[in-house]
Each structure stands twice: as C-alpha cells, then as structure tokens.
Design an enzyme around this catalytic site. Structure first.
Site, mmCIF file in Angstrom:
data_model
loop_
_atom_site.group_PDB
_atom_site.id
_atom_site.type_symbol
_atom_site.label_atom_id
_atom_site.label_comp_id
_atom_site.label_asym_id
_atom_site.label_seq_id
_atom_site.Cartn_x
_atom_site.Cartn_y
_atom_site.Cartn_z
ATOM 1 N N ASN A 1 0.828 -1.209 0.000
ATOM 2 C CA ASN A 1 0.000 0.000 0.000
ATOM 3 C C ASN A 1 0.864 1.262 0.000
ATOM 4 O O ASN A 1 1.966 1.289 0.568
ATOM 5 C CB ASN A 1 -0.990 0.002 1.177
ATOM 6 C CG ASN A 1 -0.363 -0.181 2.534
ATOM 7 O OD1 ASN A 1 0.648 -0.853 2.679
ATOM 8 N ND2 ASN A 1 -0.943 0.430 3.547
ATOM 9 N N GLU B 1 0.337 5.412 0.696
ATOM 10 C CA GLU B 1 -0.591 6.426 1.204
ATOM 11 C C GLU B 1 -0.188 7.824 0.744
ATOM 12 O O GLU B 1 0.965 8.071 0.376
ATOM 13 C CB GLU B 1 -0.633 6.352 2.734
ATOM 14 C CG GLU B 1 -1.169 5.005 3.211
ATOM 15 C CD GLU B 1 -1.309 4.902 4.716
ATOM 16 O OE1 GLU B 1 -0.766 5.754 5.450
ATOM 17 O OE2 GLU B 1 -1.978 3.941 5.159
ATOM 18 N N CYS C 1 -4.386 0.683 -2.098
ATOM 19 C CA CYS C 1 -4.172 -0.565 -1.351
ATOM 20 C C CYS C 1 -3.114 -1.444 -2.023
ATOM 21 O O CYS C 1 -2.902 -1.380 -3.245
ATOM 22 C CB CYS C 1 -5.457 -1.375 -1.302
ATOM 23 S SG CYS C 1 -6.780 -0.616 -0.365
ATOM 24 N N GLU D 1 -3.276 -4.571 -2.684
ATOM 25 C CA GLU D 1 -3.846 -5.473 -3.690
ATOM 26 C C GLU D 1 -3.898 -4.790 -5.054
ATOM 27 O O GLU D 1 -3.589 -5.379 -6.089
ATOM 28 C CB GLU D 1 -5.275 -5.884 -3.305
ATOM 29 C CG GLU D 1 -5.389 -6.693 -2.039
ATOM 30 C CD GLU D 1 -5.585 -5.848 -0.789
ATOM 31 O OE1 GLU D 1 -4.950 -4.783 -0.673
ATOM 32 O OE2 GLU D 1 -6.365 -6.260 0.077
ATOM 33 N N CYS E 1 -10.510 -4.699 0.779
ATOM 34 C CA CYS E 1 -11.605 -3.720 0.815
ATOM 35 C C CYS E 1 -12.508 -3.901 -0.408
ATOM 36 O O CYS E 1 -12.170 -4.620 -1.360
ATOM 37 C CB CYS E 1 -11.039 -2.302 0.872
ATOM 38 S SG CYS E 1 -10.453 -1.707 -0.724
#
Ligand code: THU
Length: 123
Positions: A35, A37, A46, A48, A79
């Site tokens: 991930n 940010e 994310c 994934e 998510c």
C-alpha cells in the site's frame, strides 16, 4: 512469503498499517505490491491494487492466487474497491489472507465469495 516481503516496502506514514500483496500468475510468476498512502488520504492505494496494476501493466492476465498479509488479528480482508478490481481482472484467483505474525495460518476465499453478483461489464 512474497506478500510478507512486499509488506516491508509499504508506504504508510499516516495509518502505519502496512499491507503486502502478491499475485501468482498461471505461468508461475509472482508480482508483488504494497500500500502507498498520500497526505491527501483518499488518494491512497491498497496493496492489492498496486500489485494488480503492476501485473496487468506488465502484461499478465491469468492469475491463480493473490496473497495479502498485514498485522491484523485473524487476517486482513480486501476492501470493497479491491474486490471489485479482482472480480474484473482476477476472477479465478484464490484470495489467501494471513496475519503477518502468523504467515502460515492462511485463510482462503474465492472472489465470488467476497463479491457476489459483481458488476463486471458496462451494459
Ligand atoms: N489497505 C490495503 O492496502 N489493503 C486492504 O485490503 C485494506 C486497506 C491499506 C490502505 C491504507 O494504506 C491502510 O491500509 C489503512 O486503510
């Protein structure tokens, strides 16, 4: 193990929640991600999706599994946004999730299980 390793590269200065992901292709190649940010929180991506976008833009199309690892009791669950992208581009992949403290204790899900009745084509 690739997801656990990828987690070390997470860029999560705000949440401190580090996630690693690794896709396994039909050809046996592993593409990992973590991930990332942003100070503008909503721009965060994310693990994934980082792994999936890397894999897709490197030409991979057929995925057997995606492993996701984070320090989360039980295991980290993808998510909704990641489930959507997996339904579109890795619908046959098994989703393997594990707590980074117990990386061998893997829970397995199908994409269909995590996102039933997915929206996958524009009518
Ligand atoms: N995150 C992931 O990387 N994968 C998930 O499945 C859930 C959440 C990240 C996004 C953000 O950097 C941090 O975890 C906290 O939400």
């Amino acid at each position: 193990m690739a997801a656990l390793k990828a987690r070390e590269r997470a860029v999560a200065p705000y949440s401190k929640f580090k996630v690693g992901a690794a896709l396994l292709t039909r050809e046996g190649k592993i593409i990992s991600g973590a991930n990332v940010e942003s100070a503008s929180y909503g721009l965060t991506c994310c693990a994934e999706r980082v792994a999936l976008f890397k894999a897709l833009t490197e030409g991979h199309k057929h995925f057997v599994a995606i492993a996701v690892v984070a320090r989360a009791p039980g295991a980290p669950m993808p998510c909704g946004a990641c489930r959507q992208l997996l339904a579109e581009y890795a619908s046959q992949a098994q989703i393997w999730v594990a707590d980074s403290l117990l990386p061998r204790k893997i829970k397995e899900f199908s994409v269909q299980e995590l996102l039933p009745a997915a929206f996958v084509t524009v009518p």
